[in-house]
Every structure is written in structure tokens, then in C-alpha cells.
Design an enzyme around this catalytic site. Structure first.
Site, PDB file in Angstrom:
ATOM      1  N   LYS A  36      37.240  37.104  47.736  1.00 38.99           N
ATOM      2  CA  LYS A  36      37.461  36.211  48.890  1.00 38.99           C
ATOM      3  C   LYS A  36      36.367  35.160  49.086  1.00 38.99           C
ATOM      4  O   LYS A  36      36.161  34.629  50.172  1.00 38.99           O
ATOM      5  CB  LYS A  36      37.639  37.000  50.218  1.00 38.99           C
ATOM      6  CG  LYS A  36      38.553  38.181  50.145  1.00 38.99           C
ATOM      7  CD  LYS A  36      39.796  37.955  49.329  1.00 38.99           C
ATOM      8  CE  LYS A  36      40.812  37.069  49.973  1.00 38.99           C
ATOM      9  NZ  LYS A  36      41.967  36.859  49.039  1.00 38.99           N
ATOM     10  N   SER A  52      38.404  37.230  55.713  1.00 44.12           N
ATOM     11  CA  SER A  52      39.414  36.934  54.696  1.00 44.12           C
ATOM     12  C   SER A  52      39.838  38.220  53.970  1.00 44.12           C
ATOM     13  O   SER A  52      41.026  38.457  53.710  1.00 44.12           O
ATOM     14  CB  SER A  52      38.826  35.925  53.706  1.00 44.12           C
ATOM     15  OG  SER A  52      39.732  35.620  52.689  1.00 44.12           O
ATOM     16  N   HIS A  75      34.838  40.091  38.959  1.00 42.87           N
ATOM     17  CA  HIS A  75      34.242  40.504  40.239  1.00 42.87           C
ATOM     18  C   HIS A  75      33.157  41.560  40.011  1.00 42.87           C
ATOM     19  O   HIS A  75      32.642  42.129  40.968  1.00 42.87           O
ATOM     20  CB  HIS A  75      35.304  41.150  41.143  1.00 42.87           C
ATOM     21  CG  HIS A  75      36.275  40.198  41.782  1.00 42.87           C
ATOM     22  ND1 HIS A  75      35.929  38.960  42.240  1.00 42.87           N
ATOM     23  CD2 HIS A  75      37.592  40.347  42.082  1.00 42.87           C
ATOM     24  CE1 HIS A  75      36.996  38.375  42.780  1.00 42.87           C
ATOM     25  NE2 HIS A  75      38.010  39.194  42.684  1.00 42.87           N
TER      26      HIS A  75
END
Ligand code: A3P
Length: 288
Positions: free
Chosen positions: A45, A130, A100
Site C-alpha cells: 500500500k 489503505s 514486498h
């Protein structure tokens, strides 16, 4: 749907089993990077999809066709996910790869290559908002229960993909060890043009004025919200329940102000200060 309920634990981090297996994660940590690879690294995010779109336009010389016809997860596939090998565009001069994973897992391995790394960070107050909304629509993530409960877990580093603080500090620590550039979501917002120029210089791309113009048009929030190849509407409702909200939700800076209560804000500030007081990124976002 397969493995939607499964949580895969890797290097002490919980990850959605729908997208990761022990094998896909092992593969990621031994992937033979090429010196020409470009790796986008983010905590979820933080502007991952935006950066995937920007790089697509930079490498296509402003031609929006690839961005309009190929899903972003094939243009810049996730290194650690199960679909990585089938999605990777092996013949591309510059393979775009997304991850990530935290620096302690990926950093040492990346140091063996000259691959270029683009780390995108965002104000963690906006990240948690988010991420909370994303948990409501993503069926491969746990039920966030309430914003308050989710915020608590986020601050403790107990959410999927691990601690935001560890992620950001870990990747900042790679500054001397990798060919890495740090970009913030807030900079992209404030000055997309200037940030694209900075990125092009880092990547060694000559940026023509028409490329910049096309990039600005195509990478705007409105254009990406309406681009099915970037907005995740191609994902079936069993995996992303689109009735719960949009992946391209608001795309603004400072939305945390309409979510945080004063006690939540005070708690966040305390933890943030303890963890981040000596890092330089904080200058890019407003914590008050
Ligand atoms: P919000 O939920 O705050 O709207 P990621 O791609 O890392 O998962 O990040 C998703 C966040 O980036 C979402 O934030 C999404 O709306 C925002 N985003 C994606 N493209 C954007 C763009 N072109 N401009 C502004 N925000 C964008």
C-alpha cells in the site's frame, strides 16, 4: 478458492498462502538476478502499482499500449509469488520485478548483482488506512475486524508482510550496499514529472518530452482507476470482493486524518517516534 485460508510463514513473517508457498519463497531468495534487472521494492500500500505503471511507461517510451493490454502483475511480477516464473518476461532487456520482501531476506542476495532497486515508501499513517481497507476486499488477507484492532496489529508488526518499521529501516540500511533509489508516494503526488525525471536519470533512460507527457496522463489516479490492467478489477470476486471497495480507493495524501481518533494518533506518534526518530525519510510526510 485454493489456499485462500492458508497463511504461509517465512522468515518470521505471515504471508497469504493464496499467493505464496514455501517453494516460491525459497526460489525468491535464490533468484539469479541480472545486472539489467529493475526491482521495485515496497511495503504493501505504499505506491507499488503506481511505480509499476510509471516504469512501464518509461520503458515503453510513452507508448501506453503495454500498460493498457497487459496486467500489471505480468509486466512487473512479484518475485516471491507462485506465478512469478510463468509471468516473468525473460526476453525483456530490462526485466521489471516487484517484491514486498524485507531487506534482511532479499538484501544480501541482491548485493550479489548490480540490479537497480527502486524503494517506494509512504507515510505509515496513510499506509495503515489503505491496508485496512484493502483487508476488507482482499479475501486472501485476514478479516481486519475493526480499524482500531488493525492499527494495533500494524504497530506491533503483526500484520501480513510484517512490520512497516522493520521494512523501511531495513531497506534504508541498504543505501551503501545496493544500486538503490528511494522514492516516496508523497513525492510522486507532489511532483510526478520531477520524480519521473529523477527516476530516468537513475535508470539511465533518456526522457523525451512526449514520454513525460504520456506518463503524466496515463499514470494519473483517474487514468489508473479506469485501467483494468492496473486496477485489479480483473481479479474475480471470490479473491477480491469488489463490493467492499476499490483497489484504487482514494489515492490521496493525508487520508489518515479522517480515520484516526486522537488516542490512536497519540499512540501512533509515540511508536513512530521510538522507531523512526533518526531516519531521514520522515521529512517527506506530515505526521501531524
Ligand atoms: P489508497 O488506498 O490510499 O487509495 P499499492 O499499489 O502499493 O498496493 O498501493 C495502493 C495505494 O496506492 C492505494 O492507496 C491506491 O489508491 C494508491 N494509488 C495507486 N495508483 C495511484 C495513482 N496513480 N495516484 C495516486 N495514488 C495511487
Amino acid at each position: 478458492m485454493e489456499r485462500l485460508e492458508v497463511t504461509e510463514t517465512f522468515a518470521g513473517i505471515a504471508l497469504p498462502g493464496h499467493l505464496h508457498t514455501a517453494e516460491s519463497l525459497q526460489f525468491a531468495t535464490k533468484f539469479p538476478f541480472r545486472d539489467t534487472d529493475v526491482v521495485i521494492v515496497t511495503y504493501p500500500k505504499s505506491g507499488t502499482t503506481w511505480m509499476q505503471e510509471i516504469l512501464t511507461l518509461l520503458y515503453s517510451g510513452g507508448d501506453a499500449q503495454p500498460a493498457k493490454t497487459i496486467p500489471n502483475w505480468e509486466r512487473a511480477p512479484w518475485l516471491e509469488q507462485i506465478h512469478f516464473r510463468s509471468s516473468l518476461r525473460d526476453t525483456a532487456t530490462h526485466r521489471l520485478i516487484t517484491s514486498h520482501l524485507p531487506a534482511r531476506v532479499l538484501g544480501p542476495w541482491l548485493q550479489g548483482s548490480k540490479a537497480k532497486v527502486i524503494y517506494v515508501a509512504r507515510n505509515p499513517k496513510d499506509v495503515v488506512v489503505s491496508y485496512y481497507h484493502f483487508h476488507r476486499l482482499a479475501k486472501f488477507l485476514p478479516d481486519p475486524v475493526s480499524f482500531d484492532a488493525f492499527l494495533q496489529q500494524f504497530l506491533e508488526g503483526k500484520v501480513h508482510y510484517g512490520s512497516w518499521f522493520e521494512h523501511v529501516k531495513g531497506w534504508l540500511g541498504q543505501r551503501q550496499l545496493l544500486d538503490i533509489i528511494y522514492i516516496t508516494y508523497e513525492e510522486l503526488h507532489k511532483d510526478l514529472r520531477g520524480t519521473a525525471q529523477r527516476l530516468s536519470a537513475f535508470l539511465g533512460i533518456t526522457l523525451e518530452p512526449q514520454t513525460l507527457l504520456a506518463l503524466e496522463q496515463h499514470c494519473s489516479f483517474a487514468a489508473m482507476r479506469d485501467n483494468a490492467m492496473a486496477n485489479y478489477t480483473l481479479i474475480p470476486p471470490e479473491i477480491m470482493d469488489h463490493s467492499q471497495g476499490r483497489f484504487m480507493r482514494k489515492g490521496v495524501v493525508g487520508d489518515w486524518r479522517s480515520h484516526f481518533s486522537p488516542p490512536q494518533n497519540a499512540l501512533f506518534d509515540r511508536v513512530y517516534h521510538e522507531e523512526m526518530h533518526d531516519t531521514e525519510l520522515s521529512a517527506h510526510w506530515a505526521m501531524v
